[in-house]
Write an enzyme that holds these catalytic residues in place. Structure first.
Site, PDB file in Angstrom:
ATOM      1  N   LYS A   1       0.935  -1.337  -0.008  1.00 44.07           N
ATOM      2  CA  LYS A   1       0.141  -0.174  -0.082  1.00 44.07           C
ATOM      3  C   LYS A   1       0.930   1.267   0.052  1.00 44.07           C
ATOM      4  O   LYS A   1       0.641   2.309  -0.792  1.00 44.07           O
ATOM      5  CB  LYS A   1      -1.066   0.007   1.284  1.00 44.07           C
ATOM      6  CG  LYS A   1      -2.098   0.707   1.095  1.00 44.07           C
ATOM      7  CD  LYS A   1      -3.097   0.618   2.221  1.00 44.07           C
ATOM      8  CE  LYS A   1      -3.866  -0.587   2.412  1.00 44.07           C
ATOM      9  NZ  LYS A   1      -4.181  -0.810   3.579  1.00 44.07           N
TER      10      LYS A   1
ATOM     11  N   ARG B   1      -3.573   3.048   8.580  1.00 41.28           N
ATOM     12  CA  ARG B   1      -3.565   1.842   7.698  1.00 41.28           C
ATOM     13  C   ARG B   1      -2.415   0.873   7.439  1.00 41.28           C
ATOM     14  O   ARG B   1      -1.296   1.155   7.509  1.00 41.28           O
ATOM     15  CB  ARG B   1      -3.973   2.214   6.325  1.00 41.28           C
ATOM     16  CG  ARG B   1      -4.783   3.610   6.177  1.00 41.28           C
ATOM     17  CD  ARG B   1      -4.695   4.099   4.647  1.00 41.28           C
ATOM     18  NE  ARG B   1      -5.420   3.112   3.861  1.00 41.28           N
ATOM     19  CZ  ARG B   1      -5.436   3.576   2.383  1.00 41.28           C
ATOM     20  NH1 ARG B   1      -4.527   4.466   1.804  1.00 41.28           N
ATOM     21  NH2 ARG B   1      -6.161   2.710   1.641  1.00 41.28           N
TER      22      ARG B   1
ATOM     23  N   GLY C   1      -8.185  -7.517   4.181  1.00 42.53           N
ATOM     24  CA  GLY C   1      -8.917  -7.621   5.405  1.00 42.53           C
ATOM     25  C   GLY C   1      -8.312  -8.217   6.741  1.00 42.53           C
ATOM     26  O   GLY C   1      -8.853  -8.085   7.665  1.00 42.53           O
TER      27      GLY C   1
ATOM     28  N   MET D   1      -5.540  -6.993   8.128  1.00 38.55           N
ATOM     29  CA  MET D   1      -4.916  -5.928   8.992  1.00 38.55           C
ATOM     30  C   MET D   1      -6.030  -4.861   9.066  1.00 38.55           C
ATOM     31  O   MET D   1      -6.559  -4.748   8.414  1.00 38.55           O
ATOM     32  CB  MET D   1      -3.738  -5.415   8.518  1.00 38.55           C
ATOM     33  CG  MET D   1      -2.776  -6.636   8.024  1.00 38.55           C
ATOM     34  SD  MET D   1      -1.977  -7.894   9.170  1.00 38.55           S
ATOM     35  CE  MET D   1      -1.067  -6.680  10.191  1.00 38.55           C
TER      36      MET D   1
ATOM     37  N   ARG E   1      -3.450  -1.391  -6.432  1.00 35.55           N
ATOM     38  CA  ARG E   1      -2.552  -2.507  -6.289  1.00 35.55           C
ATOM     39  C   ARG E   1      -3.030  -3.501  -7.468  1.00 35.55           C
ATOM     40  O   ARG E   1      -4.085  -3.193  -8.057  1.00 35.55           O
ATOM     41  CB  ARG E   1      -2.705  -3.192  -5.198  1.00 35.55           C
ATOM     42  CG  ARG E   1      -4.185  -3.561  -4.974  1.00 35.55           C
ATOM     43  CD  ARG E   1      -4.545  -4.515  -3.626  1.00 35.55           C
ATOM     44  NE  ARG E   1      -6.116  -4.536  -3.350  1.00 35.55           N
ATOM     45  CZ  ARG E   1      -6.418  -4.660  -2.201  1.00 35.55           C
ATOM     46  NH1 ARG E   1      -5.852  -4.574  -1.201  1.00 35.55           N
ATOM     47  NH2 ARG E   1      -7.769  -4.705  -1.950  1.00 35.55           N
TER      48      ARG E   1
ATOM     49  N   HIS F   1     -15.477  -8.971   1.467  1.00 38.53           N
ATOM     50  CA  HIS F   1     -14.610 -10.039   1.852  1.00 38.53           C
ATOM     51  C   HIS F   1     -14.495 -11.410   1.224  1.00 38.53           C
ATOM     52  O   HIS F   1     -13.696 -11.930   0.673  1.00 38.53           O
ATOM     53  CB  HIS F   1     -14.584 -10.242   3.605  1.00 38.53           C
ATOM     54  CG  HIS F   1     -13.521 -11.200   3.833  1.00 38.53           C
ATOM     55  ND1 HIS F   1     -13.771 -12.453   4.088  1.00 38.53           N
ATOM     56  CD2 HIS F   1     -12.216 -11.134   4.123  1.00 38.53           C
ATOM     57  CE1 HIS F   1     -12.508 -12.995   4.725  1.00 38.53           C
ATOM     58  NE2 HIS F   1     -11.824 -12.227   4.891  1.00 38.53           N
TER      59      HIS F   1
ATOM     60  N   SER G   1      14.450 -42.402 -16.999  1.00 39.22           N
ATOM     61  CA  SER G   1      13.130 -41.778 -16.519  1.00 39.22           C
ATOM     62  C   SER G   1      13.140 -41.991 -15.130  1.00 39.22           C
ATOM     63  O   SER G   1      13.205 -43.068 -14.516  1.00 39.22           O
ATOM     64  CB  SER G   1      12.122 -42.340 -17.229  1.00 39.22           C
ATOM     65  OG  SER G   1      10.958 -41.795 -16.665  1.00 39.22           O
TER      66      SER G   1
ATOM     67  N   CYS H   1       8.936 -39.473 -14.480  1.00 39.86           N
ATOM     68  CA  CYS H   1       7.430 -39.964 -14.512  1.00 39.86           C
ATOM     69  C   CYS H   1       6.969 -40.197 -13.264  1.00 39.86           C
ATOM     70  O   CYS H   1       5.580 -40.680 -13.168  1.00 39.86           O
ATOM     71  CB  CYS H   1       7.516 -41.326 -15.433  1.00 39.86           C
ATOM     72  SG  CYS H   1       8.414 -42.799 -14.302  1.00 39.86           S
TER      73      CYS H   1
ATOM     74  N   TYR I   1      12.033 -34.029 -20.789  1.00 37.84           N
ATOM     75  CA  TYR I   1      10.516 -33.955 -20.628  1.00 37.84           C
ATOM     76  C   TYR I   1      10.078 -34.190 -19.144  1.00 37.84           C
ATOM     77  O   TYR I   1      10.962 -34.892 -18.344  1.00 37.84           O
ATOM     78  CB  TYR I   1       9.928 -34.675 -21.715  1.00 37.84           C
ATOM     79  CG  TYR I   1      10.192 -36.144 -21.305  1.00 37.84           C
ATOM     80  CD1 TYR I   1       8.994 -36.955 -20.437  1.00 37.84           C
ATOM     81  CD2 TYR I   1      11.111 -36.954 -21.898  1.00 37.84           C
ATOM     82  CE1 TYR I   1       9.249 -38.257 -20.162  1.00 37.84           C
ATOM     83  CE2 TYR I   1      11.175 -38.276 -21.467  1.00 37.84           C
ATOM     84  CZ  TYR I   1      10.347 -38.978 -20.690  1.00 37.84           C
ATOM     85  OH  TYR I   1      10.447 -40.241 -20.465  1.00 37.84           O
TER      86      TYR I   1
HETATM   87  P1  ADP Z   1      -7.612  -2.503   3.649  1.00 41.67           P
HETATM   88  O1  ADP Z   1      -6.143  -2.969   3.414  1.00 41.67           O
HETATM   89  O2  ADP Z   1      -8.427  -3.481   4.165  1.00 41.67           O
HETATM   90  O3  ADP Z   1      -8.294  -2.244   2.307  1.00 41.67           O
HETATM   91  P2  ADP Z   1      -7.260   0.291   4.132  1.00 41.67           P
HETATM   92  O4  ADP Z   1      -6.156   0.881   4.676  1.00 41.67           O
HETATM   93  O5  ADP Z   1      -7.482   0.522   2.427  1.00 41.67           O
HETATM   94  O6  ADP Z   1      -7.741  -1.091   4.150  1.00 41.67           O
HETATM   95  O7  ADP Z   1      -8.624   1.336   4.442  1.00 41.67           O
HETATM   96  C1  ADP Z   1      -9.872   0.750   4.614  1.00 41.67           C
HETATM   97  C2  ADP Z   1     -10.803   1.870   3.742  1.00 41.67           C
HETATM   98  O8  ADP Z   1     -10.683   2.822   4.603  1.00 41.67           O
HETATM   99  C3  ADP Z   1     -10.881   1.837   2.633  1.00 41.67           C
HETATM  100  O9  ADP Z   1     -11.863   1.946   1.840  1.00 41.67           O
HETATM  101  C4  ADP Z   1     -10.011   3.238   2.385  1.00 41.67           C
HETATM  102  O10 ADP Z   1     -10.500   3.841   1.187  1.00 41.67           O
HETATM  103  C5  ADP Z   1     -10.429   3.965   3.583  1.00 41.67           C
HETATM  104  N1  ADP Z   1      -9.398   4.902   3.798  1.00 41.67           N
HETATM  105  C6  ADP Z   1      -8.247   4.655   4.170  1.00 41.67           C
HETATM  106  N2  ADP Z   1      -7.602   5.948   4.544  1.00 41.67           N
HETATM  107  C7  ADP Z   1      -8.314   6.815   4.107  1.00 41.67           C
HETATM  108  C8  ADP Z   1      -8.283   8.350   4.147  1.00 41.67           C
HETATM  109  N3  ADP Z   1      -7.319   8.808   4.431  1.00 41.67           N
HETATM  110  N4  ADP Z   1      -9.055   9.017   3.986  1.00 41.67           N
HETATM  111  C9  ADP Z   1     -10.459   8.487   3.442  1.00 41.67           C
HETATM  112  N5  ADP Z   1     -10.614   6.894   3.564  1.00 41.67           N
HETATM  113  C10 ADP Z   1      -9.892   6.393   3.726  1.00 41.67           C
HETATM  114 MG    MG Z   2      -7.617  -0.734   0.925  1.00 49.22          MG
END
Ligand code: ADP
Ligand code: MG
Ligand code: MG
Length: 905
Positions: A27, A97, A106, A108, A365, A483, A795, A862, A882
């Site tokens: 990220k 984040r 989901g 972390m 990503r 999820h 083989s 084989c 092969y």
């Molecule tokens: P995940 O790894 O579970 O996707 P994220 O870190 O991307 O978690 O965050 C979860 C949600 O929070 C995402 O929908 C993201 O867009 C939102 N979010 C994260 N940071 C910000 C921010 N600075 N402003 C607004 N929304 C945010």
């Molecule tokens: Mg995210």
């Protein structure tokens, strides 16, 4: 240690970039990359994965100087934004984040709106032009997330599914909504939300015995530490085990300026893909919610709306698309997604937020996709010249390819069936199984060998192991980015989400659908490609006719160096494998004809041969057996017309064929014209205490040369007949369980004599063929140079070779191997993936020594390993000609061989 610790991004540039995933996490690295590209990203900073690793190795102490570095970075953001963290006039808020190297959906935790407190609330109200409702919505979200992610975890509480603090707060909110007659969270007023915050805080105090922190710095560091700690949380650990992600990687923490998608109806948040991850079509695809924040889209709280016409489905077609609702930011978003895909040369999964009409990118990503989508995208991008052939073959994993080969519901049977419900098609293919209602049961039942369908309201990260164990997943709520959908897509598992007709009662373990009540253990069939649910058990078929697949495999063929053959024991198998692209048979087990269904006759005669005690008796039996053996061999060589067929001489210990029931024994005695006592005596004589190392393989041919003679004659005579019929037979005659060169000399002398006889009989000059040996006894690998004096091909029979090198009986590993793997004594099951460290050396040595004697020695494999991608890569590296695998694995082997060639270029 490069202890920068903190990397800044924002204002059109960044200290990091996309290449720094190890240090900044996926990220953080991509936020930096987007900032560098000039894409609008709210400014912030990334605390490195090194800091996380240090935190754990040093028992939760921060690295020296971290606080100062963070403080400096905050000041930089403050300057850029013209706001201050914790300021009463013009407050700056952050999101905290997590972000590991590889995305862990989901797993972390994220906390939004950090920095809101009694002092900053009025400031934010002022900033937003007096929008109290918005501010308290943000505050109640902070309280909900923070109490769950930070406070509960810090207190060391691990509540059950629906007893956590978050669930309890949600209940309070649901109650209020009911009381006020609100349908959606957006219907709650500022006053409602204000009261909600007060009730939330009281509940937190009651349950967690702590006050909700009002100090912004305490909130921030609480959040940062929670992210670090969540790396070692139960769900993250279990996800890592499944995905094979090392514990040492650690996670980074991203602290980023908040932008608000919940600032009213001119604001929104969404998730999108630059191409459709469900089928690979080159169309911008996504979902969004007006007046919402963060995870609302993913969590399935409200039904998300489509971002454009293309993204409309049965479920959301009534809702207004983003391109209609907010045309300007949509246009901008469209341009950015285009740019990102061109920049990354791959499909991107993006998160965005629109604050008062202004677009911000929050994440990008490489997007997960299912197998069919992966193949389509690879082929499309190749055509668009976005990627080269080498990249295209690397874009599809062997398990994704496997999905295309996976079963679907028999279309005929499906046509005749009425669906009981519909949902969103989140994972492809068909699945059929018995209903279970939680992850623990799913794992338990699957262990007992049952096929299960996991039915849930919605899934969460605690369910991953159960989702893994299930044949299919069905949820009542959630969208295409929920999820369940994300995880299922990652694994290519059949999955239907958002099936709103389901009313799941987890307590009673039953589900109500369309007036029916289904209980635990009842059968369901899912069509994950269409999102259709059927009651009962429908028949499945495999889907192999797929033009796109064949096109993709041709690209693979153009890159691979390894030949791909198949292990086939019947002409039907051979035929099938040929359709899958097999270039020959690497192992044809002659004895298989005796196991087959159909006539008992050959088996009866074989038994006679085995229980013969004189040469004459045996020769009679062999003469009787001959036509059957020849017929079988001829059909197989014919099916592979023009391609090589490795025929292995009789291998198993003979007593395996001795019948146990009296009636059969009596019939044999009668036919052999001997008494029952005599027959039983002979049968007992055949008994061995360690048959796998007993009288088998070439040892049979040494003691009973007439058996070898019969088989060789069958091979050459059927080839001669095929030649006369205008076909191109190419048998490769292989001797099993060889340990020294004199065995080969002995057997090939017989073979050569028979060859001459057959040539003379059919008046032929030549029948194309080779003599070779299996290498499956460690000694054979050691004396490979000697063997190659006689053998024209090797083989590697890696099943037996593994068994004999480790001294692990293949049939008895169940007792100890799981413990070896659990304790990390062995990295994995050596019968599944070649033990490259030990066995690998033996194989390398065997090949080297063999080729020293005979330069053009043909070498293949084989064993079961021949269809396993990591082992295939090994075979490529050691210069085999092969690999040979079961017919169904042939396409996967073609891909794995191409990938091996690309990786080792
Ligand atoms: P995940 O790894 O579970 O996707 P994220 O870190 O991307 O978690 O965050 C979860 C949600 O929070 C995402 O929908 C993201 O867009 C939102 N979010 C994260 N940071 C910000 C921010 N600075 N402003 C607004 N929304 C945010
Ligand atoms: Mg995210
Ligand atoms: Mg063997």
């Amino acid at each position: 240690m490069a202890s920068r610790m903190v990397y800044f991004f924002g204002g059109g540039k960044a200290e990091g970039n996309a290449k720094m995933k190890e240090l900044l996490g996926g990220k953080g690295a991509n936020l930096a990359e987007m900032a560098n590209l000039g894409v609008p990203v709210p400014p912030g900073f990334t605390i490195t994965t090194e800091v996380c690793t240090h935190y754990y190795q040093n028992k939760k102490t921060h690295m020296k100087g971290l606080k100062e570095k963070v403080q400096q970075a905050i000041q930089k953001v403050e300057k850029l934004m013209g706001k201050k963290f914790g300021d009463s006039e013009n407050p700056l808020l952050f999101s905290v984040r997590s972000g590991a190297r590889k995305s862990m959906p989901g797993m972390m935790e994220t906390v939004l709106n950090v920095g809101l407190n009694q002092k900053t609330i009025p400031g934010l109200v002022k900033q937003s032009g007096g929008d109290e409702r918005f501010v308290y919505d943000a505050y109640r979200r902070l309280i909900m997330m923070y109490s769950d992610v930070v406070m509960e975890k810090a207190a060391g509480i691990e509540p059950k599914d629906d007893e956590g603090i978050r669930k309890q707060l949600e209940k309070i909110m649901d109650q209020l909504k009911k009381q006020k007659g609100c349908k959606s969270d957006t219907d709650l007023t500022a006053e409602d939300l204000k009261n909600l915050c007060t009730s939330f805080k009281a509940k937190i105090k009651e349950v967690l015995h702590k006050d909700f922190p009002d100090d912004p710095n305490e909130q921030l560091w609480g959040g940062i530490n929670a992210v670090f700690s969540s790396w070692n949380g139960k769900r993250a650990v279990s996800y890592r085990r499944i995905e094979g992600i090392p514990d040492e990687w650690g996670t980074a923490v991203n602290v980023q300026t908040m932008v608000f998608g919940n600032m009213g109806n001119n604001s929104a948040t969404g998730v999108a893909f630059t191409r459709n991850p469900g089928n690979g079509e080159n169309n911008f695809y996504g979902e969004y919610l007006i007046n919402a924040q963060g995870e609302d889209v993913v969590a399935g709280i409200r039904t998300p709306a489509p971002i454009n016409q293309y993204s409309k489905s049965e479920h959301n077609k009534e809702l207004v698309a983003l391109e209609k609702a907010m045309p300007k930011p949509y246009k901008e978003l469209f341009a950015i997604q285009n740019r990102l895909e061109k920049h990354y040369h791959d499909m991107q999964d993006i998160e965005f937020t629109i604050e008062n009409g202004r677009l911000f990118m929050l994440q990008c990503r490489i997007g997960k996709r299912n197998g069919p989508a992966a193949v389509r995208m690879a082929m499309d991008m190749l055509k668009e010249k976005l990627i080269k052939k080498e990249e295209a073959v690397m874009r599809v994993t062997p398990s994704q390819l496997d999905e295309l080969l996976h079963p679907i519901i028999d279309p005929m049977a499906e046509k005749a069936q009425k669906p009981i419900a519909r949902g969103l098609p989140a994972g492809p293919g068909g699945a059929c199984g018995q209903i279970v209602y939680n992850a623990v049961d799913a794992v338990e039942w699957a262990k007992q060998g049952k096929m299960v369908i996991l039915v849930r309201e919605e899934t969460n990260p605690e369910d991953v192991e159960g989702m893994r164990a299930a044949k299919g997943i069905l949820t009542a709520r959630g969208g295409m980015t929920s999820h369940a959908a994300l995880v299922a897509r990652g694994w290519g598992k059949c999955c239907i989400v958002g099936c709103s007709a389901l009313e799941v009662d987890l307590g009673k373990k039953e589900v109500h659908i369309a007036g029916k009540v289904l209980k635990e253990g009842d059968w369901l069939t899912l069509n994950g490609t269409k999102g259709v649910v059927y009651q009962g058990q429908l028949p499945m078929i495999d889907a192999t006719r797929n033009e796109l697949l064949h096109g993709f495999l041709k690209v693979c063929d153009s890159l691979r160096k390894l030949g791909i053959r198949t292990n086939a024991d019947t002409p039907e198998d051979a035929e099938k494998a040929r359709q899958f692209g097999a270039e020959g048979i690497g192992l044809f087990r002659t004895e298989h004809m005796f196991y087959g269904i159909g006539s008992d006759e050959p088996l009866f005669i074989l038994r006679k041969m085995i229980l013969s005690s004189t040469l004459e008796e045996r020769k009679n039996a062999i003469a009787e057996l001959y036509p059957y053996v020849k017929k079988d061999i001829k059909a197989t060589i014919s099916a592979m017309d023009g391609l090589p067929v490795v025929i292995r001489l009789l291998d198993p210990p003979l007593h395996e064929f001795v019948p146990r029931d009296r009636a059969r024994l009596e019939a044999l005695a009668k036919d052999l014209n001997i008494s029952m006592e005599e027959l039983e005596k002979r049968a007992v004589n055949l008994h061995e205490s360690n048959p796998m190392m007993g009288h088998r393989g070439v040892r049979l041919g040494i003691t009973y040369p007439e058996i070898t003679e019969m088989q060789i004659r069958a091979i050459f005579e059927s080839s001669a007949e095929l030649l006369k019929e205008g076909k191109k037979p190419y048998p490769e005659i292989m001797v099993p369980v060889v340990c020294c060169s004199w065995e080969l000399e002995d057997q090939f002398a017989i073979a050569k004599r028979i060859y001459k006889e057959v040539l003379a009989k059919y008046n032929l000059k030549k029948i194309k063929h080779m003599f070779g040996t299996m290498i499956e006894v460690p000694r054979a690998a050691i004396v490979a140079d000697k063997l190659a004096e006689f053998a024209e091909f090797f083989s590697f029979g890696t099943n037996d070779l593994t068994q004999m090198s480790f001294g692990f009986s293949r049939d008895d590993i169940g007792g100890f191997l799981p413990d070896y793997i659990r304790k990390g004594i062995l990295p994995g099951d050596p019968f599944q993936s070649i033990d490259q460290v030990g066995l690998g050396e033996l194989i390398k040595m065997g090949i080297q020594r063999g080729r020293k004697t005979r330069k053009n020695l043909e070498v293949g494999i084989c064993g079961e390993h021949g269809g396993e991608p990591k082992s295939i890569e090994f075979c490529h590296r050691v210069g085999m000609d092969y690999v040979s695998c079961s017919p169904f694995r042939v396409p996967i082997a073609r891909l794995a061989a191409a990938q091996a060639a690309v990786i080792n270029k």
